[in-house]
Motif scaffolding. Structure first.
Motif, short mmCIF file in Angstrom:
data_model
loop_
_atom_site.label_atom_id
_atom_site.label_comp_id
_atom_site.label_asym_id
_atom_site.label_seq_id
_atom_site.Cartn_x
_atom_site.Cartn_y
_atom_site.Cartn_z
N TYR A 298 0.90 -1.36 0.00
CA TYR A 298 0.06 0.04 -0.09
C TYR A 298 0.78 1.26 -0.14
CZ TYR A 298 -4.39 -2.25 0.27
OH TYR A 298 -5.77 -3.13 -0.02
N LEU A 299 2.13 1.30 0.86
CA LEU A 299 2.92 2.48 0.46
C LEU A 299 3.24 2.75 -0.86
CD1 LEU A 299 5.44 1.87 3.36
CD2 LEU A 299 3.75 3.68 3.16
N THR B 69 2.49 5.14 21.05
CA THR B 69 3.36 4.49 19.79
C THR B 69 2.30 3.64 19.18
OG1 THR B 69 4.00 2.39 21.43
CG2 THR B 69 5.34 4.40 21.23
N VAL B 70 0.93 3.21 19.59
CA VAL B 70 0.15 2.27 18.95
C VAL B 70 -0.62 2.75 17.96
CG1 VAL B 70 -1.61 0.34 19.29
CG2 VAL B 70 -0.02 1.03 21.06
N TYR B 71 -0.77 2.20 16.67
CA TYR B 71 -1.39 2.90 15.59
C TYR B 71 -2.82 2.67 16.13
CZ TYR B 71 2.58 3.40 12.61
OH TYR B 71 3.86 3.49 12.32
N ASP B 72 -3.75 3.60 15.38
CA ASP B 72 -5.24 3.52 15.64
C ASP B 72 -5.94 2.50 14.84
OD1 ASP B 72 -5.31 5.94 17.29
OD2 ASP B 72 -5.65 7.09 15.30
N THR B 73 -5.16 2.01 13.81
CA THR B 73 -5.63 0.92 12.76
C THR B 73 -5.40 -0.51 13.53
OG1 THR B 73 -5.28 2.09 10.70
CG2 THR B 73 -5.56 -0.19 10.62
N ALA C 9 -1.36 2.02 6.30
CA ALA C 9 -0.29 2.69 5.48
C ALA C 9 -0.45 4.16 5.46
CB ALA C 9 -0.41 2.27 4.30
N ALA C 10 -1.70 4.60 5.30
CA ALA C 10 -1.89 6.06 5.72
C ALA C 10 -1.40 6.74 6.89
CB ALA C 10 -3.48 6.32 5.39
N GLU C 11 -1.50 5.90 8.10
CA GLU C 11 -1.09 6.36 9.33
C GLU C 11 0.29 6.30 9.36
OE1 GLU C 11 -2.71 5.51 13.44
OE2 GLU C 11 -3.64 3.59 12.26
N VAL C 12 1.03 5.27 8.87
CA VAL C 12 2.34 5.32 8.77
C VAL C 12 3.10 6.54 7.90
CG1 VAL C 12 4.45 4.18 7.65
CG2 VAL C 12 2.71 2.88 8.95
N THR C 13 2.44 6.88 6.95
CA THR C 13 2.89 7.80 5.91
C THR C 13 2.70 9.24 6.85
OG1 THR C 13 2.28 6.64 4.22
CG2 THR C 13 2.60 9.20 3.73
#
Length: 252
Positions: free
Chosen positions: A26-27, A206-210, A245-249
């Protein structure tokens, strides 16, 4: 310079390779030039991205023979996503590197020669804290930790955090925990919600919402040599990794 992320957890079966494959896909689909480095002798990221296990050049050659990663990397079915593959010969590198000077820096030295070919590099680490994982952490800017939403989720996490701290202190001062992603989440069970709450409480910020759901389609995709974005882009697992991927970006 590319941002290098080591995806690691010494517990097996937490969705580490699944996360590397699908996050990278996805990136790349979002326009980010991405390289997956398979540093696990099992080679699951390689087969999951359609590579032949008999690849003539693998990450063993990069670490032991100093073969440039540019000679090892090959395109995948996703435009903008390349793979530096692994196979079981990589297990020998763990032993052969023991007597090599600056053995912890072999991957970092290889990546220094990649220049600006990629914007993101994701390293799939073996489920251990051995020399291959130490190489990944020494070369990385950040660590992505998948944690499954199951009873023993926090088991061993302290060892991993301590390892990250030691490597930051002695080998790689820029290393940070980039993020934690909760995988194999089952909305039908109270346990999944309890584990997610506990992980967020211990690793606040540090935890992603997704969260990535437990998904049959995610499990099936690697057997076809495809990321979920190509195997079943409408599935719940695909939508989760697209959101991740959107969160990481967004975090940079």
């Amino acid at each position: 310079m590319a941002r290098v992320t080591a995806c690691t957890n010494q517990k097996g079966g937490v969705g580490k390779t699944t996360t590397v494959i699908n996050l990278a896909a996805y990136l790349a689909l979002s326009g980010t030039r991405t390289l997956v480095i398979d540093l696990d002798p099992q080679g699951n990221a390689s087969t999951g991205l359609g590579a032949d296990r008999r690849s003539p050049l693998t990450m063993y050659d990069a670490l032991i023979n100093r073969t440039p990663i540019s000679d090892i990397a090959r395109p995948t079915a996703i435009p903008g996503l390349d793979l530096a593959p692994a196979n079981p010969t990589l297990a020998g590198a763990e032993i052969e590197l023991v007597g090599v000077p600056a053995r912890e820096h072999r991957l970092a030295a290889s990546l220094a020669e990649v220049d600006d070919t990629y914007e993101r590099v994701l390293v799939d680490c073996p489920p251990s804290l051995g020399l291959l994982t130490v190489n990944a952490l020494t070369a990385a800017d950040g660590v992505l930790i998948p944690i499954q939403a199951e009873y023993y989720a926090m088991e061993g996490l302290g060892n991993l955090v301590n390892t990250i701290r030691r490597i930051r202190g002695s080998l790689n001062p820029r290393l940070e925990i980039e993020g934690v992603v909760i995988t194999m989440f089952d909305r039908r069970t109270r346990l999944s919600f309890q584990v997610a709450d506990e992980v967020r409480r211990h690793l606040n910020g540090t935890v992603y919402d997704t969260v990535v759901p437990r998904s049959v389609r995610l499990s099936e995709a690697p057997s076809h040599g495809l990321p979920i974005a190509m195997y079943d882009p409408a599935s719940h697992g695909a939508l989760a990794y697209q959101a991740l991927a959107a969160e990481v970006t967004a975090r940079g």
